[in-house]
Every structure is written in C-alpha cells, then in structure tokens.
Design an enzyme around this catalytic site. Structure first.
Site, PDB file in Angstrom:
ATOM      1  N   VAL A  20       0.826  -1.213   0.000  1.00  0.00           N
ATOM      2  CA  VAL A  20       0.000   0.000   0.000  1.00  0.00           C
ATOM      3  C   VAL A  20       0.859   1.261   0.000  1.00  0.00           C
ATOM      4  CG1 VAL A  20      -1.591   1.355   1.435  1.00  0.00           C
ATOM      5  CG2 VAL A  20      -2.062  -1.053   0.973  1.00  0.00           C
ATOM      6  N   GLU A 157      -7.557   2.612   2.392  1.00  0.00           N
ATOM      7  CA  GLU A 157      -7.179   2.278   1.021  1.00  0.00           C
ATOM      8  C   GLU A 157      -7.974   1.062   0.539  1.00  0.00           C
ATOM      9  OE1 GLU A 157      -5.336   3.927  -1.245  1.00  0.00           O
ATOM     10  OE2 GLU A 157      -6.249   2.345  -2.437  1.00  0.00           O
ATOM     11  N   LYS A 210     -14.156   1.013   5.500  1.00  0.00           N
ATOM     12  CA  LYS A 210     -13.181   0.014   5.030  1.00  0.00           C
ATOM     13  C   LYS A 210     -13.541  -1.388   5.518  1.00  0.00           C
ATOM     14  CE  LYS A 210      -9.506  -1.930   3.497  1.00  0.00           C
ATOM     15  NZ  LYS A 210      -9.335  -2.195   2.092  1.00  0.00           N
ATOM     16  N   CYS A 266      -5.766  -9.176   3.342  1.00  0.00           N
ATOM     17  CA  CYS A 266      -6.815  -8.275   3.844  1.00  0.00           C
ATOM     18  C   CYS A 266      -8.065  -8.977   4.330  1.00  0.00           C
ATOM     19  CB  CYS A 266      -7.174  -7.257   2.762  1.00  0.00           C
ATOM     20  SG  CYS A 266      -5.827  -6.097   2.481  1.00  0.00           S
ATOM     21  N   LYS A 269      -8.029 -11.171   7.676  1.00  0.00           N
ATOM     22  CA  LYS A 269      -7.741 -10.437   8.913  1.00  0.00           C
ATOM     23  C   LYS A 269      -8.781  -9.336   9.162  1.00  0.00           C
ATOM     24  CE  LYS A 269      -4.518  -6.764   7.501  1.00  0.00           C
ATOM     25  NZ  LYS A 269      -5.418  -5.650   7.695  1.00  0.00           N
ATOM     26  N   ARG A 333       0.217 -14.225   1.869  1.00  0.00           N
ATOM     27  CA  ARG A 333      -0.431 -14.149   3.178  1.00  0.00           C
ATOM     28  C   ARG A 333      -1.815 -14.808   3.119  1.00  0.00           C
ATOM     29  NH1 ARG A 333       1.007  -7.889   4.524  1.00  0.00           N
ATOM     30  NH2 ARG A 333       0.797  -7.708   2.259  1.00  0.00           N
TER      31      ARG A 333
HETATM   32  N1  LIG Z   1      -2.140  -5.187   0.607  1.00  0.00           N
HETATM   33  C1  LIG Z   1      -3.338  -4.761   0.245  1.00  0.00           C
HETATM   34  O1  LIG Z   1      -3.895  -5.184  -0.766  1.00  0.00           O
HETATM   35  C2  LIG Z   1      -4.050  -3.740   1.079  1.00  0.00           C
HETATM   36  C3  LIG Z   1      -5.149  -3.053   0.543  1.00  0.00           C
HETATM   37  C4  LIG Z   1      -5.798  -2.106   1.326  1.00  0.00           C
HETATM   38  C5  LIG Z   1      -5.360  -1.862   2.617  1.00  0.00           C
HETATM   39  N2  LIG Z   1      -4.310  -2.547   3.129  1.00  0.00           N
HETATM   40  C6  LIG Z   1      -3.847  -2.243   4.493  1.00  0.00           C
HETATM   41  O2  LIG Z   1      -2.685  -1.407   4.404  1.00  0.00           O
HETATM   42  C7  LIG Z   1      -1.761  -1.693   5.477  1.00  0.00           C
HETATM   43  C8  LIG Z   1      -0.410  -2.057   4.882  1.00  0.00           C
HETATM   44  O3  LIG Z   1      -0.574  -3.262   4.151  1.00  0.00           O
HETATM   45  P1  LIG Z   1       0.555  -3.793   3.161  1.00  0.00           P
HETATM   46  O4  LIG Z   1      -0.026  -4.946   2.451  1.00  0.00           O
HETATM   47  O5  LIG Z   1       1.114  -2.634   2.397  1.00  0.00           O
HETATM   48  O6  LIG Z   1       1.643  -4.286   4.241  1.00  0.00           O
HETATM   49  P2  LIG Z   1       3.154  -4.666   3.950  1.00  0.00           P
HETATM   50  O7  LIG Z   1       3.513  -5.651   4.998  1.00  0.00           O
HETATM   51  O8  LIG Z   1       3.362  -4.997   2.521  1.00  0.00           O
HETATM   52  O9  LIG Z   1       3.944  -3.305   4.207  1.00  0.00           O
HETATM   53  C9  LIG Z   1       4.107  -2.723   5.465  1.00  0.00           C
HETATM   54  C10 LIG Z   1       5.469  -2.048   5.469  1.00  0.00           C
HETATM   55  O10 LIG Z   1       5.557  -1.261   6.669  1.00  0.00           O
HETATM   56  C11 LIG Z   1       6.905  -1.344   7.099  1.00  0.00           C
HETATM   57  N3  LIG Z   1       6.955  -0.877   8.504  1.00  0.00           N
HETATM   58  C12 LIG Z   1       6.528  -1.481   9.624  1.00  0.00           C
HETATM   59  N4  LIG Z   1       6.739  -0.663  10.686  1.00  0.00           N
HETATM   60  C13 LIG Z   1       7.289   0.472  10.202  1.00  0.00           C
HETATM   61  C14 LIG Z   1       7.739   1.696  10.787  1.00  0.00           C
HETATM   62  N5  LIG Z   1       7.659   1.918  12.082  1.00  0.00           N
HETATM   63  N6  LIG Z   1       8.253   2.645   9.973  1.00  0.00           N
HETATM   64  C15 LIG Z   1       8.341   2.436   8.639  1.00  0.00           C
HETATM   65  N7  LIG Z   1       7.945   1.316   8.024  1.00  0.00           N
HETATM   66  C16 LIG Z   1       7.441   0.348   8.823  1.00  0.00           C
HETATM   67  C17 LIG Z   1       7.278  -2.788   6.874  1.00  0.00           C
HETATM   68  O11 LIG Z   1       8.681  -2.948   6.853  1.00  0.00           O
HETATM   69  C18 LIG Z   1       6.632  -3.030   5.501  1.00  0.00           C
HETATM   70  O12 LIG Z   1       7.520  -2.708   4.455  1.00  0.00           O
HETATM   71  C19 LIG Z   1      -2.430  -2.800   6.292  1.00  0.00           C
HETATM   72  O13 LIG Z   1      -3.128  -2.231   7.352  1.00  0.00           O
HETATM   73  C20 LIG Z   1      -3.399  -3.434   5.293  1.00  0.00           C
HETATM   74  O14 LIG Z   1      -4.500  -4.032   5.937  1.00  0.00           O
HETATM   75  C21 LIG Z   1      -3.628  -3.474   2.386  1.00  0.00           C
END
Ligand SMILES: NC(=O)c1ccc[n+]([C@@H]2O[C@H](COP(=O)([O-])OP(=O)(O)OC[C@H]3O[C@@H](n4cnc5c(N)ncnc54)[C@H](O)[C@@H]3O)[C@@H](O)[C@H]2O)c1
Length: 443
Positions: A20, A157, A210, A266, A269, A333
C-alpha cells in the site's frame, strides 16, 4: 494544491513502503507531488534506492521509474519528516491470536514521532486498515505526548493487489475522515486530480467504511461458495447461477465466483478484526462468524474431492497449480495453497507445485517441491489442483498436462476451466459446484 508554476506544494511522506505505502507514494509522485518514503526494512530501502521494486505488482516498476526524480527512500524518520507536510501511515496491521488487529506498528509510529518530531506540524493520514476507534486513540496519544498541533485523518485504502496502480489512480471513491475540517481539505486536495467521488466524514465512519466493505465482499464470496456446495448436491451449475444472479442490478456479478475460499493479506484479517471489534463492543456478529467458518471449510473441500477419486491420499502425488493468494501478485499471506499443502502433507501425500512468481524463498511451503512449469509439476501426479487462476496456468497445454500425469484427476479450485473441454480431453474433472453441460450461458 499547486503553486503559481503548477508544482504541487504539499510534500508527501509515507511510513511503510509495502504494497500500500509504495503504491501510494509512487502514484502521488505521478500526480506531481514530491514523496519521501520511509521504511524500517534496510534491505527494502536499499533495493528501492537501487531502482528495484521489492514486490511483484504489475506496472509499478514503470511508474516508479518514470517519476523517480520525485521519489526518495530512506530509513530515517527525521529525514522523511523534514521533507514532508502530509504523512501517510501505511504500516502493516496483521491479526493477533485473538483475531483483533495488531496495532503495535501503528502505535510505534506515534511513539517514534514524539521522540524525533516533537515540533512536527504534519498531518498524519492513516492508510493502514485499523479498527474503528483507532483514530480517536491515536489522537488521544498525540495530545498526551504534547503533539496537539499534529493533524490526523483517516483515509482507508481500497486498492487490490495485482491492479493496485489503476485502483489508486482511478478509485471508485476516496474516503476521508477528519477531526479538523481544514486538515481534511488538505488531504482531499491530494486527490483532486483523480476526479473520483470524495466522501468526507468523521474518523470512525471512515474507518468503518473500510471494514464494512471488505466484510461485505467476503460475505459475497462465502455466499456463492455455499450456493456452489448446494449446486453439487442438487445437480445445478454455480457458474450459470452466478451469471443469472449477477445480471440483477441489485446484486451485480463481481465477487460471485465460487472457489476454494478467499485468502490474502486483507479479507481474512479484516473480517476477523470486525467480528472481534463487534464482540469487544458487546455485539455478536453472527453473520461474519459464519462467513469465516464457511471460508475455512471451503479451503478443505478439495481434500474431500481428491479422496473421492483417489481413496486414501497416503503416498499419492498431488500437484498444486498456482500458490499466490490470487493471480498477479506474489503475496502468500493467508493463501489457500498453504492450507491445502499442509492438509495434503498431513494426509501423507507428496506435494509438488508451480507458480509463475512465488518461488522457493517462501519459507512456509515446507515439504512442497517447487517445479519450474505446470508440466513439470504434474509429472507422474495422481491429481492436480488449480489453486490460483494465473492466465499462464489457465492457458496451459492441457493435453500435454494430461499426458504427463499418472492419473488425470484435475480439480479446478477457481472455476477457471471449461468442464466440458476438460472432460473431453480425458480428465476426471471437478470444479466447485459445476457440471459439464451443453446448454451454454448466453453472455
Ligand atoms: N495489501 C493490500 O492489498 C491492502 C489493501 C488495502 C489496505 N491494506 C492495508 O494497508 C496496510 C499495509 O498493508 P501492506 O499490504 O502494504 O503491508 P506490507 O507488509 O506490505 O507493508 C508494510 C510495510 O511497513 C513497514 N513498517 C513497519 N513498521 C514500520 C515503521 N515503524 N516505519 C516504517 N515502516 C514500517 C514494513 O517494513 C513493511 O515494508 C495494512 O493495514 C493493510 O491491511 C492493504
């Protein structure tokens, strides 16, 4: 918002460069904004600084390269804060053992902000999916830490992995919840160029949009999966049923494809977190409890189908075609393949697999032998299961696949293949709630 020269004046920071965060940053750079992404994963930041994309997402590399002059990647929160006005939080919020969302990374960001950004005047924008009430909790934490001047908005998102760039740049809607209207205005201005409907609301309502959206889509999937299971009992074809239902404008066709259950980072969880959120607030969300149960059972139904054709699975060889939780992503995941592989191995089967992107570095596929192609994966197999409907897999050379198998049992876990065609090729074929039929669907 642009200055007299048309340059965008808001400077963007993004905390978390995952699926994201990276897409958000890159897409906002494509809209003319200067973007600084901060991640704590040194390998990821080094790769990004090297011009490499650490995830598989179609089109991302191209947009990233095109707008590289407006993109900066860093490990330093201070550096990111210095270079930004509006800061998106896009850290992961995985499930805890209780099913609630784990907010430790989100709250860790607030803590860190107090340490390194005491004079911050930023607006924090929550992109991570967080339970209703998180915004109010973060607001209270910010205030308690002397960061009253830091703004806070919720901006969930809705992008889908595999189509993330298009989803971000052409969203069905943008939802912005704010405590302060002026903060919400500034966040809304970032999306002005996209021409999408913008819904302005309170922070709790934005957070709930969301969860409710994902829970509804998961419900649609579990519903059609149960219809498919009934179809198998009564001799109806779920594909035709879904088509007939979907043309009703009140229902719609999307998310009515029966299969072996939803997975991914997503739905599982978020559905579980909404159920827990309701429970923690004193409400038993009965429908979601069933949605989750149906999904878990659906992943296991394939085992029953295999046993129907092969008897005991002890010593049998089963090929999994596709591993990622859906096509066009490398995300594993909560992938259905993990449950399937574990169940098959527990039953004493030997498991081979092929996925166009997921490779041997994924450590949770213990005991699964990864092969380089569909045909290699099915060599001497007693059965094959189509798990992820990658185009390359759906368009396999099926006669050749048939010839390589020891017994041609083919289970289509995604209803991506034509039962008639597959049966004609000599496969012992089963989809999910499908019957080989000659009366075609008029589309
Ligand atoms: N993946 C999807 O399709 C999607 C769609 C909509 C919403 N979301 C939501 O968005 C959020 C992120 O999901 P994602 O799939 O991008 O996760 P992800 O695991 O791909 O990315 C998360 C990133 O955050 C980094 N991180 C963790 N702690 C940090 C910190 N303190 N400072 C900087 N970086 C840090 C991690 O290293 C990782 O790179 C979640 O809450 C998810 O539910 C995901």
């Amino acid at each position: 918002m642009g200055d007299q020269n048309g340059a965008m004046t808001e400077r963007i920071g993004v905390i978390g460069a995952g699926y994201v965060g990276l897409v958000t940053g890159v897409c906002l750079a494509s809209q003319g904004f200067q973007v600084t992404l901060r991640d704590i994963d040194a390998t990821k930041v080094a790769a990004l600084n090297d011009g490499q994309v650490p995830i598989y997402e179609p089109g991302l590399a191209e947009v990233m390269a095109e707008h590289s002059s407006r993109l900066t990647y860093t490990l330093s929160l201070e550096r990111m804060l210095e270079r930004s006005d509006i800061v998106f939080i896009a850290v992961d919020t995985p499930p805890t053992y209780s099913g609630d969302a784990d907010l430790s990374r989100v709250m860790g960001v607030v803590e860190e902000l107090q340490r390194v950004g005491a004079d911050s005047r930023h607006i924090l924008v929550m992109k991570s999916t967080v339970p209703v009430g998180t915004g109010e909790r973060v607001r209270a934490e910010l205030d308690a830490r002397g960061l009253e001047q830091v703004g806070y908005c919720s901006n969930p998102e809705f992008l889908k992995e595999g189509a993330a760039i298009a989803d971000f740049l052409h969203p069905d809607r943008v939802v912005i919840g704010s405590f302060d209207e002026a903060d919400g205005d500034r966040v809304a201005s970032l999306y002005a160029g996209l021409g999408a409907p913008i819904i302005r609301t309170t922070v709790p309502s934005a957070e709930m949009v969301k969860y409710a959206s994902n829970a509804f889509l998961a419900t649609k999937i579990s519903f059609i999966n149960e219809i498919a299971n009934v179809c198998e009992e009564v001799g109806a074809d779920v594909d035709v049923v879904a088509h007939g239902m979907g043309l009703d404008s009140r229902i719609g066709r999307s998310f009515l494809r029966a299969g072996i259950g939803y997975g991914g980072s997503c739905f599982p969880k978020d559905v579980s977190a909404l159920k827990q959120l309701a429970g923690n607030s004193g409400y038993h969300f009965q429908l979601l409890t069933s949605v989750i149960e149906v999904n878990e059972l659906q992943k296991r139904r394939v085992i029953g189908k295999l046993k129907k054709h092969l008897g005991s699975l002890e010593g049998k060889r089963v090929a999994l075609l596709g591993l990622a939780f859906k096509p066009e992503t490398d995300d594993m995941r909560e992938a259905s393949s993990l449950v399937l592989a574990a169940r098959l191995i527990a039953e004493g089967a030997a498991v081979t697999a092929y996925d166009p992107i997921v490779n041997g570095t994924f450590d949770r596929l213990v005991g699964v032998e990864l092969r380089g192609s569909v045909e290699d994966a099915v060599e001497d197999a007693d059965a094959a299961v189509l798990v992820t409907e990658w185009k390359a897999i759906v368009e396999s050379d099926w006669p050749a696949v048939h010839d390589r198998m020891r017994t041609p049992v083919l289970i289509d876990g995604r209803n991506a293949l034509d039962p008639l065609q597959m049966t004609a090729l000599g496969f012992v074929f089963e989809g999910i709630g499908r019957i080989p039929q000659h009366i075609g669907v008029t589309r």
